[in-house]
Design an enzyme around this catalytic site. Structure first.
Site, PDB file in Angstrom:
ATOM      1  N   ASP A 189       0.822  -1.210   0.000  1.00  0.00           N
ATOM      2  CA  ASP A 189       0.000   0.000   0.000  1.00  0.00           C
ATOM      3  C   ASP A 189       0.857   1.261   0.000  1.00  0.00           C
ATOM      4  O   ASP A 189       0.606   2.200  -0.766  1.00  0.00           O
ATOM      5  CB  ASP A 189      -0.905  -0.023   1.231  1.00  0.00           C
ATOM      6  CG  ASP A 189      -2.335   0.370   0.900  1.00  0.00           C
ATOM      7  OD1 ASP A 189      -2.682   0.364  -0.292  1.00  0.00           O
ATOM      8  OD2 ASP A 189      -3.111   0.665   1.831  1.00  0.00           O
TER       9      ASP A 189
ATOM     10  N   ASP B 281      -8.671  -3.033   2.335  1.00  0.00           N
ATOM     11  CA  ASP B 281      -8.529  -2.333   3.610  1.00  0.00           C
ATOM     12  C   ASP B 281      -9.523  -2.842   4.651  1.00  0.00           C
ATOM     13  O   ASP B 281      -9.410  -2.516   5.837  1.00  0.00           O
ATOM     14  CB  ASP B 281      -8.721  -0.828   3.410  1.00  0.00           C
ATOM     15  CG  ASP B 281      -7.709  -0.244   2.439  1.00  0.00           C
ATOM     16  OD1 ASP B 281      -6.581  -0.761   2.418  1.00  0.00           O
ATOM     17  OD2 ASP B 281      -8.051   0.700   1.706  1.00  0.00           O
TER      18      ASP B 281
END
Length: 533
Positions: free
Chosen positions: A356, A409
Site C-alpha cells: 500500500d 482495507d
C-alpha cells in the site's frame, strides 16, 4: 465589483494548495463546475467566498511563453502547460493586463504550480494575479466552450470553498467497514458451531474429523500471503497499463457475477429464518446445480439487485447498491478464508502494508509520475470507475465526490480480527478464562481497526504525503496487528498464537506450551464451543 483577496501583497511561493472551484458561466448560468483545480504557490491567494466573474479567453500563443496582446483586467487567460515556466506565463499575462491565469495540464490530474527549486527558482513575488491549474479533461471542455461561435461570452469564477474538517461520509464508511468485519466474524462462528453440532450428532469429536464440516474454510499459508501481494501488484499494473472503457466493463461484469453469488449466500439464511420450511428441501437448477429451495426467492432477489446496479450504476443513488454488493462479497470472503495463526498474519499484513505504501507514496516519487493506485481507484479519465470500493457521497463537503475505501482495507485486517475471535473462544473454552471473550484479542483488534481508519481520515485532512488518497493499511496494520502482538507479548501468549492450531484438542495446546517454536500446519477451522464428552 472588485474581488477582495484574503491576502493582499506580494507572494513568496508559499500559497497553500487548497481545494478550489472553477465555475463556468454562460448567459449568467453556471454551465459546469470544475472541482479539481489547484491554486499556484505564487500569485494572489484565492478568495474564500465570492469572486469576480472573469471573461475567459484563449491565450495567443496558446502557451503564453511570449508577449501577449493587450488584455482587459477582468480577463481570465486559458493557456497550455509547457515550453516555459509557470511564473513566466503568469508574468506575461499580468504584463498584458489580464486578471487571472488558468493553466491546462497535459495530464489527467492537476497539481500545484511552483516557482522552481535552487538555482532555477524564480521570484514569485513579481506575480500579483491569481493562477490555477486544471486537469486535461476540464481544459479540453473549456477550450471547446471558448471556441464555440456563440454571441454570449464564457465567464469563470474561481474561489476556494470552505471545507468542513469532519464529513459524515467518513462516519458512514467507518460503520460499513466495522459492521462488515463483525458480520464476517459472526458468520464464521456460526459456521463452526454448526460443524460442531453436526459432528456431535454423529458421535464424533469435532477436531478429529475436520472434513465433516460442510463449511470448511480455506486456510492461508505464508506462501499464499506472498503470492497475494505479488498477484495484487501485477493486477494493479495491468489495470493501469491497459485501462480502457472495455476493460472496465469486463471488470464490472466480473464484479457483478461475484456479487450475485455472495448476495445469494448472504440472503439464504435470512430467507430460511423467515420461511423455516424451505431449509431442508433442495431444488436442481441448470448450470447452478442443486440448491436449497430458499434460492427460489434468493436468486431473483440477488439478481435484481445486481442487474439494477449494472444498468443504473452512473446514477447518484447507485452507491447504496454497490455497497450492499460489496459488503456481501467481503463477508463471503471472510467466511471462506482464514488466517490459521499469528505467524501467517505477520507475513500477510506487513507485506500488504509495504504494498500500500509503495503504490501510493513511494512509486510516484521514484518514477516522477502519478500514483498508479490512486489512478486505478478513481478510474483516471474514464467514465467508468473500478467497482471494488466502498463509496459514500460526501454529505457536508461542497467539493462533492465520494469517500472511498478499498476492499483490501477491510478484508486483510478483518482476517486477523476473525482469527482473534476464534482465539478468544478457544481459550475461553479450553482454559476456562471466562473473561476472554470481552477482554481477549477480538475487541482490542476491532477497536484498533476503528482507530486506524480514524487516523487515515486525519491523514486525508492534512494531506499527508501530498496525494489525493491515503494508504489505509499504513495505519490499519500497526493498529490491528500491532495491538495483537503487544497484547500477546504482555500476556505471555505470543508463541501460542504464533503456532496456533485451529480446531486441535487440549493436547495440542499442551504441545505448544512445551514447544513454543512449533510450526505444525493447521488442519481444521473448527472452534469447539461445547464439549462432546
Amino acid at each position: 465589483m472588485a474581488t477582495v483577496w484574503s491576502v493582499v501583497g506580494a507572494s513568496t511561493c508559499n500559497n497553500v494548495a487548497v481545494p478550489t472551484f472553477v465555475d463556468v458561466l454562460r448567459g449568467g448560468n453556471v454551465r459546469e463546475r470544475i472541482r479539481t483545480a489547484v491554486p499556484a504557490s505564487f500569485g494572489q491567494v484565492l478568495p474564500v467566498e465570492g469572486s469576480t466573474n472573469y471573461r475567459l479567453v484563449r491565450a495567443e500563443p496558446t502557451d503564453a511563453c511570449t508577449t501577449l496582446q493587450k488584455l482587459e483586467n477582468d480577463t481570465a487567460v486559458l493557456l497550455d502547460r509547457g515550453r516555459c515556466t509557470f511564473v513566466e506565463k503568469a508574468i506575461n499575462v499580468q504584463n498584458a493586463g489580464g486578471g487571472m491565469v488558468v493553466v491546462v495540464n497535459n495530464q489527467t490530474e492537476a497539481f500545484q504550480m511552483g516557482c522552481g527549486i535552487g538555482e532555477d527558482a524564480e521570484p514569485g513575488e513579481d506575480v500579483i494575479v491569481p493562477a490555477v491549474m486544471i486537469d486535461a479533461n476540464s481544459g479540453r471542455m473549456l477550450v471547446e466552450l471558448v471556441e464555440e461561435e456563440e454571441e454570449t461570452d464564457v465567464y469563470v469564477a474561481v474561489y476556494a470553498p470552505k471545507i468542513p474538517l469532519l464529513d459524515l461520509s467518513a462516519v458512514v464508511l467507518l460503520l460499513l467497514a466495522v459492521c462488515t468485519i463483525a458480520a464476517g466474524t459472526w458468520w464464521t462462528v456460526c459456521d463452526d458451531q454448526a460443524g460442531v453440532t453436526l459432528l456431535s450428532m454423529q458421535g464424533q469429536v469435532a477436531s478429529d474429523e475436520p472434513d465433516a464440516n460442510e463449511n470448511f474454510a480455506l486456510l492461508l499459508t505464508e506462501w499464499n500471503a506472498v503470492m497475494f501481494v505479488l498477484v495484487a501488484s501485477s493486477v494493479l499494473l495491468i489495470l493501469f497499463l491497459f485501462m480502457s472503457e472495455l476493460f472496465m466493463i469486463l471488470l464490472i461484469l466480473i464484479f457483478a457475477l461475484a456479487a450475485f453469488q455472495s448476495l445469494l449466500y448472504f440472503t439464504q439464511p435470512m430467507i430460511e429464518s423467515i420461511f423455516p420450511s424451505l431449509r431442508s428441501e433442495k431444488v436442481e437448477y441448470p448450470l447452478l446445480g442443486e440448491n436449497p429451495r430458499s434460492s427460489l426467492i434468493g436468486i431473483p432477489l440477488s439478481l435484481s439487485v445486481v442487474v439494477i446496479w449494472v444498468v443504473f450504476r452512473h446514477s447518484n443513488w447507485s452507491w447504496m447498491l454497490q455497497d450492499l454488493m460489496g459488503v456481501s462479497l467481503m463477508v463471503f470472503i471472510l467466511r471462506q478464508f482464514r488466517l490459521p495463526n499469528l505467524r501467517v498474519a505477520c507475513v500477510l499484513l506487513p507485506l500488504a502494508f509495504v504494498y500500500d505504501v509503495w503504490w501510493v507514496f513511494i512509486q510516484p516519487r521514484v518514477f516522477h509520475d502519478q500514483s498508479v493506485m490512486v489512478s486505478v481507484a478513481t478510474g483516471a479519465s474514464l467514465k467508468e470507475e473500478i467497482p471494488m470500493l466502498l463509496k459514500v457521497p460526501h454529505i457536508m463537503n461542497p467539493m462533492g465526490g465520494y469517500a472511498l475505501l478499498g476492499y483490501g482495507d477491510v478484508i486483510l485486517p478483518g482476517l486477523l480480527v476473525v482469527l482473534n475471535m476464534h482465539v478468544d473462544l478457544r481459550l475461553n473454552y479450553w482454559e476456562g478464562k471466562t473473561g476472554r471473550v470481552l477482554g481477549g484479542y477480538y475487541y482490542p483488534s476491532l477497536m484498533g481497526y476503528v482507530v486506524g481508519l480514524m487516523l487515515t481520515y486525519v491523514a486525508l485532512i492534512f494531506n499527508v504525503g501530498g496525494q489525493s488518497g491515503q494508504p489505509a493499511l499504513l495505519y490499519l496494520v500497526p493498529c490491528t496487528l500491532g495491538t495483537t502482538v503487544v497484547l500477546a507479548l504482555v500476556r505471555r501468549e505470543f508463541f501460542k498464537l504464533w503456532g496456533w492450531k485451529i480446531g486441535k484438542n487440549e493436547e495440542a495446546d499442551a504441545d505448544i506450551e512445551n514447544d513454543p517454536n512449533s510450526m505444525v500446519e493447521q488442519v481444521s477451522p473448527l472452534v469447539p464451543l461445547s464439549r462432546t464428552d
